[in-house]
Write an enzyme that holds these catalytic residues in place. Structure first.
Site, short mmCIF file in Angstrom:
data_model
loop_
_atom_site.label_atom_id
_atom_site.label_comp_id
_atom_site.label_asym_id
_atom_site.label_seq_id
_atom_site.Cartn_x
_atom_site.Cartn_y
_atom_site.Cartn_z
N CYS A 1136 31.82 13.98 50.58
CA CYS A 1136 31.53 14.54 49.19
C CYS A 1136 31.93 15.93 49.19
O CYS A 1136 33.17 16.24 49.04
CB CYS A 1136 30.09 14.38 48.68
SG CYS A 1136 29.68 14.61 47.18
N HIS A 1261 28.73 8.53 50.21
CA HIS A 1261 27.74 8.90 51.18
C HIS A 1261 27.34 7.73 52.08
O HIS A 1261 26.31 7.48 51.99
CB HIS A 1261 26.44 9.70 50.75
CG HIS A 1261 26.83 10.96 49.61
ND1 HIS A 1261 26.73 12.23 50.46
CD2 HIS A 1261 27.14 11.39 48.65
CE1 HIS A 1261 27.07 13.05 49.71
NE2 HIS A 1261 27.26 12.72 48.71
N GLU A 1263 26.04 8.33 54.98
CA GLU A 1263 25.10 9.16 55.92
C GLU A 1263 23.63 8.92 55.21
O GLU A 1263 22.54 8.83 55.59
CB GLU A 1263 25.23 10.43 56.08
CG GLU A 1263 24.81 11.51 54.89
CD GLU A 1263 25.86 11.39 53.93
OE1 GLU A 1263 25.92 12.40 53.02
OE2 GLU A 1263 26.95 10.64 53.91
#
Length: 1296
Positions: A1136, A1261, A1263
């Site tokens: 990002c 994303h 994570e």
């Protein structure tokens, strides 16, 4: 001053919209061109090299077509005398890039206007259309921007001559300064200062007015009451406190701090240790804090900053709880008058006019949600819950026929967070403790917010209205929160003794509150306050409401530690005073050599006159529902368009819903991502299934018929919204009560008393539920002149209840998604209205411009409790396939929304609900529809009967595959329509709002996609086994390679990133860019580097570009990064904001020369989606053995669109096989269509890698979704780890 041209500022569709607004205003403008222009205030001339560096620094954003400006110039800049958040961050970047002689950078927007000659009046009209007078000024020449850098001498303090002129001097000051003092308060001040034998200063009066405003002191809730001549036994606040006295269970802090705290769970909180900076789990109690605020007045004046600072202030309240806490998840809500969307006006929407000083409901709902979302996004808090109600009508209520609606809007901002057990209670402020202001500088904004919000709109001067609105800088607040986090993570060594946020009244309220709550006085120096506007008077410096500030008490011995933390986080602070033994306030001004404040604390905060409310009850006069003009088929379509019922995607996808990696239930439900979730749920940590939930309840229109019923329903709805999570006992739930009322309006005061009593003395004690926190706003009325007529718009009494609870297991949460893949099923209605089927003040009456006479109510408290307890059993035993409460729009809407979520049909029979189909389908009595397996129906019905609900349960029918939505009563067809048709009606309001606000082409594509009946929804195809832990052999060796988890100021996704690498066998180390720039840390000891997501520098100078340039233009740090990327054994990941940053470092990364830039999304909006991607064949070492896999992933960005130089560049990127991920639609086809491709990137590209595969950058994303529970939807067979965990384990495997 140096002037540097920038890039074009507005996309083609923004220009088109601007021209359309000119046309609507009858301004003959033929063309507008807009570009940024930058102004640099320098202390010495720049060298040629420095000038070139500055030019490169100021080249950012998407590459739009340029053309030479033609026509007349209108230059829009920040207001002279202010420093914009853009300026402070851009100046920071310039300094970090070695341009130390730049004193300040500022940016303007240069509009070149073409068209026939406009007269002076038209130019003024056009200028007004192009700028926000609150924050901006308009010039006609670039050189006039010199005023941005002018400096003024401080203005002196003023004294009010009460010794000479007596009471009249105070009365004049009351009007001039907008103090909103009551007559008895004027008497009090006259007595107090006469007793002190001196004249008060303007700053002392202003401080008193803010500290004692209704907004801050809650005088009405603490007042004595006489109703119909009878003295009432309790104040409103005592009746609320009665709930705590009756049920104190699980409450750790109530009524005395910035937020309430209840017991949470023992979990592993994940953070980096102070000594080594290595992230790890720390087993401790994560107690739950809760707070809900409103920011109504500022949002009516200027919606974006009003709503943004509403969210920002509430976040600060959470962070300033106890001795420092962690905000976690947020909510936002709006009540406004009718939207009247141009070209989409609805039959119930009449234009009753409005005052000029406030904006329209449409403006509020266009700009306000963007402001609230932007603050939460940039701060890094997911916004998971909300409500949206419109009401504006001439009705026959308690006071006869009058206008009722939300010209003064409700802007609700709230949330929950976590706090350590040993920090719940504030510490002791020792004598000599340093009194600190943490955060940004003072600016001349937000003056008088407390007093202004305590007046009915229209009572105060228009200039004071504008002066009382603040503006936002969320990235600064993030820096402050990082400081607070570092402090509370030190446990018993936390340097914070006491902390409050700076809100209404600025330092004039916060500092006295801080020292008073700590049992001390304070001695301060005015000129030690950080100040960006030196021309301000002492009153303006002390009382302004500049945002993103906290006040703290820190022990002198710990100041060095505190200073070290602040420097690392780049969080400004100032020591402005010391705590004193004597409870006295002394403010010194060394510039003028005087003391603007010198007064005992008890004059400011002592026993001011107590209010008495002597009021009369009025009876509701609602008329019975007239049914002659109501057709059921037409009613359905109207109700589907009513904002309270209609789809709210346009309010949801602008808000990040995945940051923290701990969101387990957001608004979007199921494979088709339908926004119908009943509540929000977060996990308590990244290593457990304990969690927290929150839900909302509000039924304000019912108060027009029955104040107490409206309040009871708000509580009931909050409970039915949260009931399908695994909470356990009912008393685990704690409520926030936010009360909005037009105090003084006939009948409203007595109605407020009755409503508070209904909840505080009766319903909540009976349910054993506590209300440990809340807020009130008592001036919900707007007055204005419409032609020769004086008009008033009065809001209904509005109680918004937010329910908070600890969750036993977040995996057990049940959603409204109907299932047709579980065999035969049964739909059961649990009707807590027990057949009353009241239609008063429902969506049905609203869309037919009626009110009705009898509203819904809580019919049986024991059955409501029994309902909750029954749902808890069914949730724990996993007997529910789907659950959805009945609310706005009634049973028909409940069933429709469940069918939308399931992408299926329903066939139901409502014969058991009585002969009145209209009442059966559209009443809004409490209740829910549940879906169970057919073979378990009898057992479920018995369990419900055992909980006292036998007379409430009705078998309706079943969910079926396909597109039917059939409602019968016996053999008669009551209503039959395609579910897909209902779905489009339901979506139209959101679509129209999105077209107005964002790129209309994207809005149209999204609406078109909803018409695809063959859409299979999100789906998964894996080419690997996600349960296989390929890193396990390396973890068993107990070698944990170090990964540098790199963050810059404004980054907010580093903790969940560290957690993912930690789980894969790495030692994740917290590395701040300030560590690298200062030489405290270097990259030599790391084999892996990950640049994390967020908003570095608030995306100033382009998303990730400022961060990148602070590396590129710092020779030592540039060499360090280049050496890292050239080491043949390293791995690098950018996600990002980190992706945007690393794409701008491509000149340092071998094999990255074909990488694109990532620029503004095609929709021109922040996009938060749960998107389907496919792993492409590429060298990426992070994506090994994943090629061909298709799975959903979190997307949250405003600038993710791939930008290439030309077609040849794109071809080279593709031919080099460097594309690692692509967006695909639900049919598995690579797409550029919105919203499956949320940013418009060519060929669906959303991740690229280097030729060696060692460096990979991606916009989505992984994570945030490495745990299965943090996916908005997932296949049931997934275990603890989602397939995205493979990426991180690939990295660990690669290092051996």
């Amino acid at each position: 001053m140096e002037i540097l041209r920038g890039s074009p500022a507005l996309s083609a569709f923004r220009i088109t919209k601007l021209l359309s607004r000119c046309q609507d205003a009858h301004l003959p403008v033929s063309d507008i061109y807009a570009e940024y222009v930058h102004f640099a205030d320098v202390s010495a001339p720049l060298s040629a090299d420095e000038h070139a560096r500055l030019q490169r620094l100021l080249q950012y954003g998407p590459s739009l077509p340029e053309h030479p400006p033609a026509g007349r110039l209108l230059l829009v800049t920040p207001r002279p005398g202010t420093i914009s958040p853009w300026s402070s961050k851009a100046t920071d970047i310039a300094h970090n890039c070695g341009l130390s002689q730049i004193l300040r950078l500022e940016r303007g927007l240069a509009f070149s206007i073409q068209g026939p000659d406009l007269n002076e009046s038209q130019w003024k009209q056009l200028a007004a259309l192009l700028h926000d007078r609150m924050m901006e000024a308009v010039f006609t020449d670039l050189q006039q921007a010199e005023q941005l850098f002018s400096h003024h001498q401080p203005a002196p303090v003023q004294r009010v001559d009460i010794l000479g002129q007596g009471r009249s001097a105070l009365e004049q000051a009351n009007i001039k300064l907008g103090l909103a003092l009551a007559q008895d308060e004027i008497d009090y001040l006259l007595t107090a200062f006469t007793g002190l034998g001196r004249n008060p200063t303007d700053i002392e009066l202003y401080m008193f007015a803010q500290a004692n405003s209704e907004h801050c002191r809650h005088k009405i809730f603490n007042a004595d009451w006489v109703i119909d001549g009878v003295v009432q036994p309790k104040t409103l606040f005592k009746m609320i406190k009665n709930t705590f006295e009756h049920t104190p269970d699980y409450v750790l802090s109530a009524y005395k701090d910035n937020a309430a705290v209840m017991e949470g769970s023992q979990v592993g909180r994940f953070y980096a240790t102070a000594e080594k900076g290595i992230y790890d789990y720390h087993q401790e109690e994560a107690h739950i804090l809760m707070k809900v605020e409103t920011h109504n007045h500022p949002t009516a004046i200027s919606p974006w900053p009003g709503a943004a600072t509403g969210s920002g202030g509430e976040i600060r309240d959470e962070g300033a709880t106890g001795r420092g806490a962690k905000p976690k998840a947020g909510l936002v809500g709006f009540s406004v008058s009718n939207l009247r969307i141009p070209g989409f006006e609805q039959p119930w929407e009449e234009n009753f006019g409005k005052p000029d000083r406030i904006v329209t409901a449409l403006d509020i709902m266009t700009e306000g949600p963007l402001g609230g979302a932007a603050f939460n996004n940039e701060f890094g808090r997911p916004a998971l819950l909300g409500y949206f109600r419109t009401y504006e009508e001439r009705v026959n209520s308690h006071n006869g026929i009058e206008l009722r609606g939300y010209h003064k809007p409700i802007m609700l901002a709230g949330g929950l967070g976590n706090i350590r057990a040993d920090h719940v209670q504030k510490g002791e402020i020792t004598v000599g403790a340093k009194l600190v202001v943490l955060g940004g500088p003072s600016m001349n904004i937000g003056l008088g917010g407390g007093a202004a919000s305590s007046m009915a709109s229209g009572q105060s001067d228009a200039d004071l209205d504008f002066a009382s609105v603040q503006r936002d800088n969320p990235e600064m607040e993030r820096r402050c929160q990082e400081v607070i986090d570092r402090c509370w993570q030190l446990g018993e060594y936390n340097p914070i003794l006491f902390i409050h946020d700076v809100g209404a009244g600025g330092l004039s309220n916060a500092m006295p509150e801080l020292v008073n709550d700590g049992g001390r006085g304070g001695r301060f120096e005015l000129r030690d306050i950080l100040n960006d506007e030196p021309g301000m008077s002492p009153l303006e410096v002390w009382c302004n409401e500049s945002q993103e500030r906290y006040v703290l008490a820190v022990a002198p011995a710990q100041m060095a530690l505190f200073d070290e933390i602040c420097r690392r986080e780049r969080a400004p602070y100032a020591v402005i005073g010391e705590a004193t033994e004597e409870k006295h306030l002394l403010l010194n001004d060394r510039h003028f050599g005087n003391q603007p404040i010198d007064m005992p604390l008890d004059v400011l905060l002592g026993k001011t006159p107590k209010m008495l409310r002597d009021v009369t009850r009025l009876q509701a006069k609602g008329d019975a529902l007239q049914r002659a003009d109501i057709s059921l088929a037409e009613a359905v379509k109207r109700i589907m368009h009513l904002p309270a019922v209609a789809e709210k995607t346009f309010l949801i996808t602008i808000g990040d819903r995945t940051v923290t990696g701990m969101v387990t239930r957001d608004q979007m439900v199921g494979p088709w991502q339908i926004p119908v979730a009943d509540c929000a749920v977060t996990s308590a940590s990244l290593d457990s299934y304990y969690g927290e939930a929150m839900s909302l309840g509000e039924r304000a229109p019912v108060a027009l018929l029955d104040f107490a019923a409206s309040a009871r329903l708000a509580v009931g709805e909050a409970l039915t919204n949260i009931a399908a999570t695994q909470i356990g006992e009912l008393k685990r739930i704690k409520l926030s009560a936010n009360w909005m009322s037009a105090a003084g309006h006939p009948g409203e005061d007595a109605g407020l008393y009755d409503a508070v009593r209904a909840v505080g003395e009766e319903l909540c004690p009976a349910l054993e539920i506590t209300i440990p926190v809340g807020k009130d706003s008592m001036s919900m009325k707007t007055r204005w002149q419409e032609g020769h007529e004086q008009r008033e718009m009065t809001s209904p009494l509005s109680l918004v209840i937010t329910a908070f609870a600890r969750i036993e297991d977040v995996r057990r949460t049940v959603t409204p998604q109907l299932r047709t893949d579980k065999g035969d099923n049964a739909l059961l209605l649990i009707d807590l209205g027990a057949g009353h089927n009241a239609l008063g003040a429902t969506a049905l009456t609203q869309v037919y411009r009626q009110l009705g006479d009898k509203p819904a109510d809580v019919r049986n408290v024991q059955q409501l409790a029994g309902f909750f307890n029954a749902m808890q059993r069914l949730v724990a035993d996993q007997h529910l396939l789907a659950y959805h409460d009945r609310s706005d729009g009634g049973l028909l809407v409940t069933l429709a929304e469940m069918a939308f979520a399931g992408h299926c049909g329903v066939t139901v029979d409502i014969q058991s609900l009585g002969n009145d189909a209209l009442a059966a389908l559209f009443n809004e009595e409490l209740g829910a529809v549940i879906q169970v397996r057919a073979e378990q129906r009898a057992d479920v019905e018995k369990l419900l009967a055992d909980h006292g609900l036998a007379n409430c349960v009705h078998y309706l029918g079943r969910a079926v595959a396909g597109d039917t939505f059939d409602i019968r009563s016996g053999t008669d067809v009551v209503y039959s329509e395609k579910r897909s048709t209902l779905r489009l009606w339901w979506a139209e309001t959101s679509w129209q709002m999105q077209r107005l606000r964002d790129n209309p082409d994207c809005a149209d594509q999204e609406h078109q996609a909803k018409q695809d009946e063959s859409d299979p929804g999100l789906n998964v195809k894996l080419t690997f086994d996600p349960a296989e832990d390929i890193a396990a052999p390396f973890i068993l060796k107990q070698a944990r390679p170090k990964v540098a988890v790199l963050r810059e100021q404004g980054v907010n996704s580093h903790v969940e990133m560290a957690a993912a690498f930690h789980r894969a066998g790495f030692d994740a180390v917290d590395v701040h860019m300030s560590d690298l720039l200062a030489g405290r840390t270097d990259l030599q000891s790391f084999q892996t580097l990950v640049a994390c997501g967020g908003f570095s520098y608030g995306d100033v100078l382009g998303a990730g570009e400022g961060w990148a340039k602070s590396i590129l233009f710092n020779d030592r740090v540039r060499d360090e990064f280049e050496a890292f990327f050239h080491r043949p054994t390293t791995l690098a990941l950018g996600v990002c904001n980190g992706c945007q940053m690393m794409s701008n470092l491509r000149e340092l990364i071998p094999g990255a020369e074909h990488w694109p830039r990532f620029v503004r999304n095609l929709s021109d909006s922040f996009e938060a989606r749960f998107s389907l991607v496919e792993v492409a064949s590429s060298p990426s070492l992070f994506m090994q053995d994943m090629v061909g896999s298709r799975m959903p992933i979190a997307v949250s960005h405003g600038e993710g669109q791939v930008e290439v130089r030309d077609a040849a560049h794109l071809a080279a990127l593709e031919q080099s096989h460097l594309v690692a991920l692509r967006f695909v639609n639900n049919h598995g086809v690579v797409t550029e269509q919105y919203p499956a491709n949320p940013n418009g990137s060519a060929n669906g590209i959303t991740a690229v890698t280097s030729v060696s595969g060692r460096a990979t950058v991606m916009m989505p994303h992984p994570e945030r979704v490495f745990r299965t529970v943090s996916n908005s939807w997932h296949p049931e067979e997934w275990g603890e780890d989602s397939p995205w965990m493979r990426m991180f384990r690939n990295a660990r495997k690669q290092l051996g």
